[in-house]
Scaffold this active site. Sequence first.
Site, PDB file in Angstrom:
ATOM      1  N   LYS A 130     -57.522  33.213  15.875  1.00 41.92           N
ATOM      2  CA  LYS A 130     -58.840  32.416  15.775  1.00 41.92           C
ATOM      3  C   LYS A 130     -58.398  31.236  16.489  1.00 41.92           C
ATOM      4  O   LYS A 130     -57.828  31.384  17.792  1.00 41.92           O
ATOM      5  CB  LYS A 130     -59.456  32.312  14.506  1.00 41.92           C
ATOM      6  CG  LYS A 130     -59.657  33.904  14.110  1.00 41.92           C
ATOM      7  CD  LYS A 130     -60.493  33.826  12.636  1.00 41.92           C
ATOM      8  CE  LYS A 130     -61.143  35.165  12.094  1.00 41.92           C
ATOM      9  NZ  LYS A 130     -60.196  35.520  11.272  1.00 41.92           N
ATOM     10  N   ASP A 175     -57.942  30.515   2.127  1.00 44.50           N
ATOM     11  CA  ASP A 175     -58.029  31.418   3.371  1.00 44.50           C
ATOM     12  C   ASP A 175     -58.355  30.267   4.479  1.00 44.50           C
ATOM     13  O   ASP A 175     -59.671  30.134   4.675  1.00 44.50           O
ATOM     14  CB  ASP A 175     -59.054  32.576   3.057  1.00 44.50           C
ATOM     15  CG  ASP A 175     -59.227  33.587   4.269  1.00 44.50           C
ATOM     16  OD1 ASP A 175     -58.764  33.058   5.431  1.00 44.50           O
ATOM     17  OD2 ASP A 175     -59.902  34.586   4.151  1.00 44.50           O
ATOM     18  N   TYR A 184     -39.285  50.639  14.474  1.00 47.88           N
ATOM     19  CA  TYR A 184     -39.723  50.605  12.972  1.00 47.88           C
ATOM     20  C   TYR A 184     -38.812  49.725  12.104  1.00 47.88           C
ATOM     21  O   TYR A 184     -37.686  49.586  12.453  1.00 47.88           O
ATOM     22  CB  TYR A 184     -39.507  51.936  12.286  1.00 47.88           C
ATOM     23  CG  TYR A 184     -41.141  52.502  12.037  1.00 47.88           C
ATOM     24  CD1 TYR A 184     -41.736  51.879  10.941  1.00 47.88           C
ATOM     25  CD2 TYR A 184     -41.478  53.596  12.343  1.00 47.88           C
ATOM     26  CE1 TYR A 184     -43.029  52.321  10.933  1.00 47.88           C
ATOM     27  CE2 TYR A 184     -42.550  54.203  12.136  1.00 47.88           C
ATOM     28  CZ  TYR A 184     -43.439  53.523  11.088  1.00 47.88           C
ATOM     29  OH  TYR A 184     -44.626  53.818  11.038  1.00 47.88           O
ATOM     30  N   THR A 240     -55.287  34.328   9.487  1.00 51.56           N
ATOM     31  CA  THR A 240     -54.994  35.246  10.746  1.00 51.56           C
ATOM     32  C   THR A 240     -54.518  34.375  11.816  1.00 51.56           C
ATOM     33  O   THR A 240     -54.441  33.193  11.837  1.00 51.56           O
ATOM     34  CB  THR A 240     -56.381  35.960  11.351  1.00 51.56           C
ATOM     35  OG1 THR A 240     -57.467  34.796  11.504  1.00 51.56           O
ATOM     36  CG2 THR A 240     -57.103  36.947  10.547  1.00 51.56           C
ATOM     37  N   GLU A 260     -39.465  48.539   8.421  1.00 57.40           N
ATOM     38  CA  GLU A 260     -39.721  48.461   7.020  1.00 57.40           C
ATOM     39  C   GLU A 260     -38.733  47.555   6.243  1.00 57.40           C
ATOM     40  O   GLU A 260     -37.706  47.763   6.363  1.00 57.40           O
ATOM     41  CB  GLU A 260     -39.923  49.385   6.353  1.00 57.40           C
ATOM     42  CG  GLU A 260     -41.232  50.210   6.879  1.00 57.40           C
ATOM     43  CD  GLU A 260     -41.541  51.583   6.281  1.00 57.40           C
ATOM     44  OE1 GLU A 260     -40.860  52.095   5.198  1.00 57.40           O
ATOM     45  OE2 GLU A 260     -42.465  52.193   6.706  1.00 57.40           O
ATOM     46  N   ARG A 302     -53.356  39.093  17.737  1.00 58.32           N
ATOM     47  CA  ARG A 302     -54.144  39.414  16.485  1.00 58.32           C
ATOM     48  C   ARG A 302     -53.163  40.017  15.468  1.00 58.32           C
ATOM     49  O   ARG A 302     -52.374  41.019  15.531  1.00 58.32           O
ATOM     50  CB  ARG A 302     -55.018  40.902  16.744  1.00 58.32           C
ATOM     51  CG  ARG A 302     -56.170  40.535  17.541  1.00 58.32           C
ATOM     52  CD  ARG A 302     -57.281  41.666  17.785  1.00 58.32           C
ATOM     53  NE  ARG A 302     -58.057  41.537  16.756  1.00 58.32           N
ATOM     54  CZ  ARG A 302     -59.222  40.829  16.893  1.00 58.32           C
ATOM     55  NH1 ARG A 302     -59.471  40.153  17.815  1.00 58.32           N
ATOM     56  NH2 ARG A 302     -60.037  40.717  15.885  1.00 58.32           N
TER      57      ARG A 302
HETATM   58  N1  DSN Z   1     -64.285  38.836  11.540  1.00 55.49           N
HETATM   59  C1  DSN Z   1     -63.877  37.533  11.405  1.00 55.49           C
HETATM   60  C2  DSN Z   1     -64.934  36.492  11.791  1.00 55.49           C
HETATM   61  O1  DSN Z   1     -65.497  36.895  12.850  1.00 55.49           O
HETATM   62  O2  DSN Z   1     -64.912  35.552  11.113  1.00 55.49           O
HETATM   63  C3  DSN Z   1     -63.545  37.274   9.867  1.00 55.49           C
HETATM   64  O3  DSN Z   1     -62.581  38.261   9.439  1.00 55.49           O
END
Ligand code: DSN
Length: 433
Positions: A231, A202, A56, A228, A58, A237
């Site tokens: 991707k 974003d 942990y 994120t 925090e 993730r």
């Molecule tokens: N779930 C993602 C996507 O597939 O684009 C976006 O958060």
Amino acid sequence: MHEPAVPHLAAADPEIAGLVHAEARRQFEKIRLIPSENYVSTAVLEATGTVLTNKYSEGYAGKRYYEGQQVIDPIETIAAERAKALFGADHANVQPYSGSPANLAVYLAFLTPGDTILSMDLPMGGHLTHGSPVSITGKWFRPVHYGVRRETGRVDMDDVREIALRERPKMIIAGGTAIPRTIEFAAFAEIAREVGAILLADMAHIAGLVAGGAHPTPVGHADVVSTTTHKTLRGPRGAMLLSTAEHAKVIDKAVFPGLQGGPHNHTTAAIAVALKEASQPSFKDYAANVVANAQALGEALLERGFDLVSGGTDNHLLLVDLTNKGVTGKIAAKALDAAGVELNFNTVPFDPRRPFDPSGLRLGSPAVTTRGLGAKEMVHIATWIDEAVAVAARAGSLDALVEPEPAGELARIAGEIRELLTGFPMPGYVVQD
Ligand code: DSN
């Protein structure tokens, strides 16, 4: 089988180990075209499976609410420094659990409930957390939306400016989840300045392209950038927030203690590893190839009569309107999955159909590019997509897909795909049988 091997898991819980192996094999044998997915390196996989999950932490490096941070502090500092260096940002927070909490932290940092935000409408390519009525962001704030022009399938910045001047939003969001064209961050920034709004970029979908120089960066234009890490960026993730120095404190306070508890330290370490990988020269080649492959796939689909929203792509993503093919997105996506091509059904702009059974398909090139597939293979993929969509159109319903003729044809395609993919190794899988 799964790589790294999971012998202890197999001994302790053969049921789950068996499913892990099955998923590894599924990922190896399919053409994975979901544009928000990828294959992480074995180094990233290893980092996510470490004892760091036991701790942990925090707080932030040097100011934690638990003892024993001698190792976690440097790990988080390295991850944040690498993020700042890779994207040229003043400040990086690597603690958000994923994209939705990252975006929510930005709302918490700058807005109070009832404030107006201007963002891309979900059916036009936005994201749930950009003010969709079913999301907390749509329930607690007042979203107004821009979309794309019907004739071009592209965002018109004059439209965005007009809405911003009329609605005076406190925050503008640039970016989304189904945008096949370059996002004009500089133009968004100009509008945000004109109306006195915070600009949130974003870049979740395109972060890897930005890192690899294949898409213009929002850093230097936006007040805050959310992304994120899993991707196109090809990490575990997770998520990050990048900001100007001016907003560093308010962003950090919003993530912790505002929204989250302890960061997931095993994920932080894996993010650090992925950021190191993304700073290597080879990552630039990967990013360029992602775009080249998406464009090659788009061209091959156009030649086969597919209707692409905006006529093509500038990035990793394609949006197909299947109306002229006489089949819905859901039936086509199910048929394609049976044929070994994994993608998702999606609304298209001005879609007359419902989101759970829309007119379109969303597909992209990051995962197949990581496997090493190139322009030649994109043509094969377009042919298989064309064949499977034709099978789906003839079948006409989900139930009919399992009848012998369509099922046999889809299985034939899946076999050809398995054969092709044996020549393209996958991190996270070793062929054993
Ligand atoms: N779930 C993602 C996507 O597939 O684009 C976006 O958060």
